[in-house]
Design a protein around this motif. Structure first.
Motif, PDB file in Angstrom:
ATOM      1  N   ASP A 163       0.839  -1.200   0.000  1.00  0.00           N
ATOM      2  CA  ASP A 163       0.000   0.000   0.000  1.00  0.00           C
ATOM      3  C   ASP A 163       0.876   1.253   0.000  1.00  0.00           C
ATOM      4  O   ASP A 163       1.859   1.329   0.743  1.00  0.00           O
ATOM      5  CB  ASP A 163      -0.897   0.047   1.239  1.00  0.00           C
ATOM      6  N   GLU A 164       0.514   2.209  -0.821  1.00  0.00           N
ATOM      7  CA  GLU A 164       1.132   3.534  -0.737  1.00  0.00           C
ATOM      8  C   GLU A 164       0.212   4.399   0.112  1.00  0.00           C
ATOM      9  O   GLU A 164      -0.970   4.553  -0.199  1.00  0.00           O
ATOM     10  CB  GLU A 164       1.308   4.150  -2.116  1.00  0.00           C
ATOM     11  N   LEU A 165       0.750   4.953   1.191  1.00  0.00           N
ATOM     12  CA  LEU A 165      -0.071   5.662   2.161  1.00  0.00           C
ATOM     13  C   LEU A 165       0.446   7.073   2.412  1.00  0.00           C
ATOM     14  O   LEU A 165       1.641   7.345   2.283  1.00  0.00           O
ATOM     15  CB  LEU A 165      -0.084   4.920   3.504  1.00  0.00           C
ATOM     16  N   GLU A 166      -0.484   7.939   2.782  1.00  0.00           N
ATOM     17  CA  GLU A 166      -0.128   9.213   3.398  1.00  0.00           C
ATOM     18  C   GLU A 166      -0.531   9.101   4.857  1.00  0.00           C
ATOM     19  O   GLU A 166      -1.691   8.831   5.163  1.00  0.00           O
ATOM     20  CB  GLU A 166      -0.849  10.380   2.729  1.00  0.00           C
ATOM     21  N   VAL A 167       0.436   9.277   5.739  1.00  0.00           N
ATOM     22  CA  VAL A 167       0.207   9.050   7.165  1.00  0.00           C
ATOM     23  C   VAL A 167       0.523  10.321   7.945  1.00  0.00           C
ATOM     24  O   VAL A 167       1.591  10.913   7.778  1.00  0.00           O
ATOM     25  CB  VAL A 167       1.083   7.896   7.696  1.00  0.00           C
ATOM     26  N   THR A 168      -0.424  10.713   8.778  1.00  0.00           N
ATOM     27  CA  THR A 168      -0.211  11.816   9.711  1.00  0.00           C
ATOM     28  C   THR A 168      -0.182  11.239  11.120  1.00  0.00           C
ATOM     29  O   THR A 168      -1.066  10.466  11.494  1.00  0.00           O
ATOM     30  CB  THR A 168      -1.333  12.859   9.597  1.00  0.00           C
ATOM     31  N   GLY A 169       0.832  11.574  11.887  1.00  0.00           N
ATOM     32  CA  GLY A 169       0.930  11.047  13.244  1.00  0.00           C
ATOM     33  C   GLY A 169       1.889  11.860  14.076  1.00  0.00           C
ATOM     34  O   GLY A 169       2.610  12.731  13.572  1.00  0.00           O
ATOM     35  N   GLN A 170       1.880  11.572  15.363  1.00  0.00           N
ATOM     36  CA  GLN A 170       2.780  12.270  16.277  1.00  0.00           C
ATOM     37  C   GLN A 170       4.102  11.518  16.356  1.00  0.00           C
ATOM     38  O   GLN A 170       4.136  10.298  16.523  1.00  0.00           O
ATOM     39  CB  GLN A 170       2.170  12.387  17.669  1.00  0.00           C
ATOM     40  N   VAL A 171       5.196  12.247  16.235  1.00  0.00           N
ATOM     41  CA  VAL A 171       6.524  11.642  16.282  1.00  0.00           C
ATOM     42  C   VAL A 171       6.892  11.360  17.736  1.00  0.00           C
ATOM     43  O   VAL A 171       6.884  12.265  18.578  1.00  0.00           O
ATOM     44  CB  VAL A 171       7.580  12.567  15.647  1.00  0.00           C
ATOM     45  N   THR A 172       7.182  10.102  18.027  1.00  0.00           N
ATOM     46  CA  THR A 172       7.577   9.705  19.377  1.00  0.00           C
ATOM     47  C   THR A 172       8.839   8.860  19.304  1.00  0.00           C
ATOM     48  O   THR A 172       9.172   8.294  18.266  1.00  0.00           O
ATOM     49  CB  THR A 172       6.468   8.897  20.080  1.00  0.00           C
ATOM     50  N   GLU A 173       9.535   8.790  20.421  1.00  0.00           N
ATOM     51  CA  GLU A 173      10.698   7.915  20.553  1.00  0.00           C
ATOM     52  C   GLU A 173      10.365   6.876  21.618  1.00  0.00           C
ATOM     53  O   GLU A 173      10.230   7.201  22.795  1.00  0.00           O
ATOM     54  CB  GLU A 173      11.944   8.715  20.946  1.00  0.00           C
ATOM     55  N   TYR A 174      10.197   5.629  21.187  1.00  0.00           N
ATOM     56  CA  TYR A 174       9.834   4.555  22.109  1.00  0.00           C
ATOM     57  C   TYR A 174      11.084   3.825  22.575  1.00  0.00           C
ATOM     58  O   TYR A 174      11.860   3.311  21.765  1.00  0.00           O
ATOM     59  CB  TYR A 174       8.881   3.567  21.440  1.00  0.00           C
ATOM     60  N   THR A 175      11.276   3.775  23.899  1.00  0.00           N
ATOM     61  CA  THR A 175      12.417   3.085  24.486  1.00  0.00           C
ATOM     62  C   THR A 175      11.923   1.866  25.247  1.00  0.00           C
ATOM     63  O   THR A 175      11.209   2.013  26.247  1.00  0.00           O
ATOM     64  CB  THR A 175      13.187   4.004  25.450  1.00  0.00           C
ATOM     65  N   PRO A 176      12.241   0.655  24.815  1.00  0.00           N
ATOM     66  CA  PRO A 176      11.796  -0.549  25.527  1.00  0.00           C
ATOM     67  C   PRO A 176      12.277  -0.538  26.976  1.00  0.00           C
ATOM     68  O   PRO A 176      13.461  -0.327  27.240  1.00  0.00           O
ATOM     69  CB  PRO A 176      12.453  -1.690  24.741  1.00  0.00           C
ATOM     70  N   GLY A 177      11.341  -0.713  27.900  1.00  0.00           N
ATOM     71  CA  GLY A 177      11.699  -0.733  29.313  1.00  0.00           C
ATOM     72  C   GLY A 177      11.842   0.633  29.943  1.00  0.00           C
ATOM     73  O   GLY A 177      12.051   0.744  31.153  1.00  0.00           O
ATOM     74  N   GLY A 178      11.756   1.696  29.144  1.00  0.00           N
ATOM     75  CA  GLY A 178      11.877   3.043  29.685  1.00  0.00           C
ATOM     76  C   GLY A 178      13.272   3.614  29.519  1.00  0.00           C
ATOM     77  O   GLY A 178      14.251   2.892  29.285  1.00  0.00           O
ATOM     78  N   SER A 179      13.362   4.926  29.655  1.00  0.00           N
ATOM     79  CA  SER A 179      14.631   5.616  29.403  1.00  0.00           C
ATOM     80  C   SER A 179      15.725   5.222  30.385  1.00  0.00           C
ATOM     81  O   SER A 179      16.912   5.322  30.075  1.00  0.00           O
ATOM     82  CB  SER A 179      14.412   7.132  29.456  1.00  0.00           C
ATOM     83  N   GLY A 180      15.351   4.770  31.577  1.00  0.00           N
ATOM     84  CA  GLY A 180      16.351   4.414  32.578  1.00  0.00           C
ATOM     85  C   GLY A 180      17.125   3.154  32.257  1.00  0.00           C
ATOM     86  O   GLY A 180      18.135   2.866  32.904  1.00  0.00           O
ATOM     87  N   THR A 181      16.683   2.389  31.262  1.00  0.00           N
ATOM     88  CA  THR A 181      17.355   1.131  30.924  1.00  0.00           C
ATOM     89  C   THR A 181      18.620   1.339  30.113  1.00  0.00           C
ATOM     90  O   THR A 181      19.464   0.447  30.031  1.00  0.00           O
ATOM     91  CB  THR A 181      16.414   0.227  30.116  1.00  0.00           C
ATOM     92  N   GLY A 182      18.749   2.500  29.482  1.00  0.00           N
ATOM     93  CA  GLY A 182      19.878   2.717  28.587  1.00  0.00           C
ATOM     94  C   GLY A 182      19.674   2.138  27.208  1.00  0.00           C
ATOM     95  O   GLY A 182      20.569   2.207  26.358  1.00  0.00           O
ATOM     96  N   ASN A 183      18.481   1.548  26.963  1.00  0.00           N
ATOM     97  CA  ASN A 183      18.194   1.008  25.635  1.00  0.00           C
ATOM     98  C   ASN A 183      18.039   2.137  24.620  1.00  0.00           C
ATOM     99  O   ASN A 183      17.654   3.261  24.969  1.00  0.00           O
ATOM    100  CB  ASN A 183      16.907   0.180  25.661  1.00  0.00           C
TER     101      ASN A 183
END
Length: 409
Positions: free
Chosen positions: A253-273
């Protein structure tokens, strides 16, 4: 006797006509109402109040008086800043709304209805899990709270599915209600490469953006979207992960997508991942289907990860030419192909297999693996993780040290 002819002014008097112009009934507490002044004069909002009639009740369960003024042609967005899933900067009046798809929204002026969305006394769902905008040319409200509600010409659903579609809030266009605003159809389209940026985190974190691309893989509630041609810049990824349940996307599929840019860190930022750049709460427009997928980037002779350094500067400088952690970041979410991968670690119970490109065959030890030493962690190793969400019904391949695979994409 002379008769003097006096010029009479028969022009329409100035007036304010405030209407409900956008309705958001999304997930959790993503509940927003937009009001718009379709009149020719500023509106004194102290004359207005907004009420919610829940579950077919004849009396309101929630009501708030408004204040201030609303200029002609301007919009007022009402919702909870703390609980809104989009860009909270669009919220003008911080007020938590609790409407569901069967709750009537009523706007009153000096105690009289001027616009009612829904039918008071009727508990049936009429606008559940949708975002609706007032139809083109509608400049007066429906003051009758007893008549049946239907989308029809009065209201329009600009995206499908429209649940959690926050585009256009605060920028109602009475002539072209689906023209865009804060993302959505008609919004400025950024390249995926610009959104990814030459860094570990997007320069657009927290912002709502619109991109276009081809779906390369579907992974449950998420899918991978890649620019059809890319820009040839090996410092920026051509692809991005889009996360949102019920997306309906298919490979090709060719799509036009509007969304909020987020940075997902598995386990949370305190993990260092490390984080993954994502577009969340997507609004999706289908442009075409059955498209060929972008060619995978070939990892092998002429394009290899750094062989000595993982990270030389604590992620302070983005230098994929020397730091392997930056080199792999620049490929995030992209289609890649490893040329004749050599297996250096057997497939484990999690269906993970470690390989290196055949161009690095000289790095192997006598047993077919690679030897890690203090200060030499072989950052060119590639972990292959078979994901049955992408390949449902298929069996993960099993390989052992010393095996050579015909190819890997």
């Amino acid at each position: 006797m002379k008769l003097a002819l006096l010029a009479a002014d028969f022009s329409a008097p100035s007036m304010a006509d405030v209407i409900i112009s956008q309705y958001v009934e999304g997930s959790s507490l993503n509940k927003v109402i937009e009001l718009y002044n379709a009149g020719t004069d500023s509106a004194d909002l102290s004359e207005y109040s907004l009420a919610i009639f829940s579950n077919g009740n004849a009396s309101p369960s929630q009501s708030t008086s408004l204040s201030g003024t609303l200029a002609a042609g301007d919009a007022l967005v009402i919702g909870s800043v703390a609980n809104f899933g989009g860009d909270s900067a669009v919220i003008d009046l911080d007020y938590e709304l609790f409407h569901n798809g069967n709750d009537v929204i009523a706007l009153s002026r000096n105690g009289e209805f001027v616009d009612v969305m829904g039918q008071i006394g009727d508990s049936a769902n009429f606008a559940k899990d949708v975002t609706l905008r007032r139809g083109a040319g509608v400049n007066t409200g429906d003051a009758d709270g007893s008549d049946a509600f239907s989308v029809g010409a009065e209201w329009v659903e600009c995206t499908s599915p429209s649940k959690d579609d926050f585009s256009g809030l605060g920028e109602h266009d009475i002539d072209e209600p689906c023209s865009g605003g804060h993302g959505g159809p008609g919004a400025e389209v950024l390249s995926i490469m610009a959104v990814q940026g030459a860094s570990h985190q997007s320069p657009y974190v927290g912002q709502t953006v619109t991109v276009q691309g081809v779906v390369t893989a579907v992974q449950g509630s998420a899918f991978y979207l890649q620019d059809a041609s890319g820009d040839g810049n090996l410092r920026t990824s051509d692809a991005i992960l889009v996360f949102g349940s019920g997306h309906g996307a298919d490979v090709g599929d060719e799509l036009e997508v509007t969304g909020q840019v987020t940075e997902y860190t598995p386990g949370g930022s305190g993990t260092g991942n490390l984080s993954t750049t994502e577009l969340t709460s997507p609004q999706i427009a289908l442009l075409s289907t059955g498209n060929a997928l972008p060619a995978p980037l070939q990892i092998g002779e002429g394009f290899l990860p750094p062989t000595a350094v993982i990270d030389s500067d604590g992620l302070a400088v983005f230098n994929p030419e020397t730091d392997a952690i930056d080199w792999f970041e620049a490929l995030e979410a992209m289609r890649v192909s490893v040329q004749q991968p050599l297996v250096i670690g057997p497939t484990d119970k999690y269906t993970e297999t470690w390989v290196i490109p055949s161009a690095l065959a000289a790095e192997r030890n006598a047993r077919g693996g690679v030897t890690i030493a203090d200060g030499d962690y072989k950052p060119y190793r590639i972990q292959v993780d078979f994901d049955d969400r992408i390949y449902p019904g298929e069996t993960a391949p099993v390989a052992n040290v010393g095996d050579t695979l015909s190819g890997l994409t």
